[in-house]
Design an enzyme around this catalytic site. Structure first.
Site, PDB file in Angstrom:
ATOM      1  N   ASP A 177       0.966 -31.185 -27.649  1.00 22.58           N
ATOM      2  CA  ASP A 177       1.947 -32.047 -29.291  1.00 22.58           C
ATOM      3  C   ASP A 177       0.869 -31.230 -30.117  1.00 22.58           C
ATOM      4  OD1 ASP A 177       0.093 -33.534 -28.226  1.00 22.58           O
ATOM      5  OD2 ASP A 177       0.711 -35.180 -29.460  1.00 22.58           O
ATOM      6  N   ASP A 193      10.728 -21.797 -26.435  1.00 23.05           N
ATOM      7  CA  ASP A 193      11.183 -21.367 -28.005  1.00 23.05           C
ATOM      8  C   ASP A 193      10.408 -21.988 -29.337  1.00 23.05           C
ATOM      9  OD1 ASP A 193      13.604 -21.533 -25.709  1.00 23.05           O
ATOM     10  OD2 ASP A 193      14.910 -22.428 -27.074  1.00 23.05           O
ATOM     11  N   ASP A 244       9.282 -24.725 -21.345  1.00 26.86           N
ATOM     12  CA  ASP A 244      10.333 -24.628 -22.317  1.00 26.86           C
ATOM     13  C   ASP A 244      10.421 -24.730 -23.760  1.00 26.86           C
ATOM     14  OD1 ASP A 244      13.573 -24.466 -21.832  1.00 26.86           O
ATOM     15  OD2 ASP A 244      13.697 -26.524 -22.353  1.00 26.86           O
ATOM     16  N   TYR A 284      12.575 -31.163 -14.824  1.00 25.53           N
ATOM     17  CA  TYR A 284      14.042 -29.905 -13.946  1.00 25.53           C
ATOM     18  C   TYR A 284      14.809 -30.928 -12.857  1.00 25.53           C
ATOM     19  CZ  TYR A 284      13.803 -27.778 -18.148  1.00 25.53           C
ATOM     20  OH  TYR A 284      14.126 -27.218 -19.075  1.00 25.53           O
ATOM     21  N   LYS A 297      -0.892 -33.047 -21.185  1.00 28.33           N
ATOM     22  CA  LYS A 297      -1.000 -34.381 -21.307  1.00 28.33           C
ATOM     23  C   LYS A 297      -1.436 -35.267 -21.250  1.00 28.33           C
ATOM     24  CE  LYS A 297       0.993 -36.972 -24.736  1.00 28.33           C
ATOM     25  NZ  LYS A 297       1.263 -37.166 -26.284  1.00 28.33           N
TER      26      LYS A 297
HETATM   27  C1  IPM Z   1      15.009 -21.162 -20.723  1.00 30.95           C
HETATM   28  C2  IPM Z   1      16.644 -22.790 -20.949  1.00 30.95           C
HETATM   29  C3  IPM Z   1      17.055 -22.854 -19.610  1.00 30.95           C
HETATM   30  C4  IPM Z   1      15.600 -24.155 -19.021  1.00 30.95           C
HETATM   31  C5  IPM Z   1      18.313 -23.751 -19.766  1.00 30.95           C
HETATM   32  C6  IPM Z   1      19.521 -22.828 -20.253  1.00 30.95           C
HETATM   33  C7  IPM Z   1      18.456 -24.347 -18.396  1.00 30.95           C
HETATM   34  O1  IPM Z   1      16.124 -23.316 -21.810  1.00 30.95           O
HETATM   35  O2  IPM Z   1      15.227 -20.855 -19.844  1.00 30.95           O
HETATM   36  O3  IPM Z   1      13.933 -21.766 -21.289  1.00 30.95           O
HETATM   37  O4  IPM Z   1      16.017 -25.472 -19.987  1.00 30.95           O
HETATM   38  O5  IPM Z   1      14.814 -23.950 -18.140  1.00 30.95           O
HETATM   39 MG    MG Z   2      14.453 -22.957 -22.788  1.00 28.11          MG
END
Ligand code: IPM
Ligand code: MG
Length: 364
Positions: free
Chosen positions: A228, A256, A252, A147, A196
Site C-alpha cells: 500500500d 494499472d 495487477d 488468481y 504485505k
Molecule cells: C491484466 C488483466 C488481467 C489480470 C485480466 C484481464 C484477467 O487485468 O493482465 O492485468 O487480472 O491479470
Molecule cells: Mg490488470
C-alpha cells in the site's frame, strides 16, 4: 539460411484487430531489414472466438500456440453487456487468458513503465515529479496467488460465503525473485521488493525466501516496501523505483496504477515469460467503446512486439529501434485521440497513420 520464427498471432477483441494490423506491418518491416523470417499464424482467441466457435481458447488455437516460437496476443474482453451472454467460466478472461497463463506456465510478467521525455506530456503528474523520465520494470508473478488458488462458494448458517486462497510454494516464489534479481543486475542493481508481511503470512514466507536468494546477488541492493505504501510512493516519487518484484494480485493493481502515471494503459505493453511458451500482450483491455474507430494508439501492441523481439528472438537492437521510432513519433507532437491531451497541443492522427509514421522512421 535466414533464421525463422513461427509467431502465433491472436488479434483478440475490440481494438485488438486494429492495433495488431499495425504491429504486424512493423514486424514485416523488421523482417525486411534483417536476415530473420517471421511465419505468422493467426488463431482465434477471446470473446469473438467464443461466439464463433463456442470456446474462447479453441483447440485449434492451442495447437498453433503450442507449436509457435512466440505468441503475440491482442487485448481480449467484451463490454459488460456482451459478457453477460457468456457463462461466467467461459468468459474471455476466465475461459482464455487465465488458461493460457496456466497452459504455458507464464510465471514472469514484465511490465515496463516507461515515460521518456517525448511522452512526458501524457502523464497527469506534475512536470517536476516526472522530470528526467520514468523507467521502471515491474515484475509480476503471473501463475500463482489468489488468481490460481482454490476457490469455493457455498452456504453456511443460511448465508452465502466465498473463499479464495492465496497459494504459493517456495519454488514459485524463488523463481520469480530470481527474475527480479537478474533484471536488477542488468539495470541499476536495486530491487524493490513489494510485500504485505505485516498482514499476510504469504508475504512473510516470500521475504524469507528473498533472504535466502539474496546472497547469490551480493551486488543487488534490496529495498522492502509494503504494497500500500508502494502505491503512494509510486505517485509521489516514481523516479525512486527501477526494478520492482511482486506477487500476482499486487502486480495487477500496481501495474494499472503505473498506467495512470503514464497517462494511459495504452502506453503499457507486456511480456509474459513461461516455462513452456511466452506470450506478449498490451496490459490494457479491448476498449470496446472505441473499437473500429481507428483512434486507438498502437504503442502497447508495437511495444509488445519489441519485447517479443528482445526476449523470444534475441533481437535486442531491433527492439530498441522500435522504441526509438515510437518515441520519435510522439516527440514530433503526434498522438491518437484515445490518449489524453490536457493542453490540446498535440496532433491526433489515426491508428494507421501513427503506424505509418513509425514505419517511416524504421525505414529512414
Ligand atoms: C491484466 C488483466 C488481467 C489480470 C485480466 C484481464 C484477467 O487485468 O493482465 O492485468 O487480472 O491479470
Ligand atoms: Mg490488470
Amino acid at each position: 539460411m535466414s533464421k525463422k520464427f513461427v509467431i502465433a498471432v491472436l488479434e483478440g477483441d475490440g481494438i485488438g484487430p486494429e492495433i495488431m494490423a499495425v504491429a504486424l506491418d512493423v514486424l514485416r518491416a523488421i523482417e525486411s531489414k534483417s536476415d530473420v523470417e517471421f511465419e505468422v499464424q493467426h488463431a482465434p482467441f477471446g470473446g469473438k472466438a467464443y461466439f464463433d466457435t463456442g470456446d474462447a481458447f479453441p483447440e485449434e488455437t492451442k495447437a498453433i500456440c503450442d507449436n509457435a516460437d512466440a505468441i503475440l496476443k491482442g487485448p481480449i474482453g467484451l463490454s459488460f453487456e456482451e459478457s453477460k451472454k457468456i457463462p461466467v467460466d467461459k468468459q474471455p478472461e476466465r475461459g482464455a487468458l487465465l488458461p493460457m497463463r496456466r497452459r504455458y506456465n507464464t510465471y514472469a510478467n514484465f511490465r515496463p513503465v516507461y515515460l521518456p521525455p517525448e511522452l512526458a506530456h501524457f502523464s497527469p503528474l506534475k512536470p517536476h515529479v516526472v522530470e528526467g523520465g520514468i523507467d521502471i520494470m515491474m515484475i509480476r508473478e503471473l501463475v500463482g496467488g489468489l488468481y490460481f488458488g482454490e476457490k469455493e462458494r457455498g452456504e453456511r448458517n443460511g448465508k452465502r460465503y466465498v473463499r479464495e486462497t492465496l497459494d504459493y510454494d517456495e519454488d514459485q516464489i524463488c523463481r520469480i525473485l530470481r527474475v527480479g534479481f537478474d533484471e536488477a543486475m542488468k539495470r541499476k542493481k536495486v530491487l524493490h521488493n513489494i510485500h504485505k508481511s505485516n498482514v499476510l503470512i504469504s508475504s512473510v514466507m516470500w521475504n524469507e525466501i528473498l533472504d535466502e536468494v539474496a546472497p547469490e546477488y551480493p551486488e543487488v541492493e534490496v529495498r522492502h516496501v509494503i504494497v500500500d505504501a508502494a502505491a503512494t510512493a509510486l505517485v509521489l516519487n516514481p523516479r525512486q523505483f527501477d526494478v520492482m518484484v511482486m506477487e500476482n494480485m499486487f502486480g495487477d493493481i500496481l501495474s494499472d496504477l503505473a498506467g495512470g502515471i503514464l497517462g494511459s494503459l495504452g502506453l503499457m505493453p507486456s511480456a509474459c515469460i513461461g516455462t513452456d511458451a511466452s506470450y506478449y500482450e498490451p496490459s490494457h483491455g479491448s476498449a470496446p467503446d472505441i473499437a473500429g474507430k481507428g483512434i486507438a494508439n498502437p504503442y502497447s501492441m508495437i511495444g509488445s512486439v519489441a519485447l517479443m523481439l528482445e526476449k523470444s528472438c534475441g533481437m535486442e537492437d531491433e527492439a530498441q529501434q522500435l522504441w526509438g521510432a515510437m518515441r520519435g513519433v510522439f516527440g514530433e507532437g503526434f498522438t491518437t485521440a484515445d490518449l489524453r491531451d490536457p493542453e490540446g497541443k498535440l496532433d491526433p492522427i489515426s491508428t494507421r497513420a501513427f503506424g505509418d509514421k513509425v514505419l517511416a522512421r524504421l525505414d529512414g
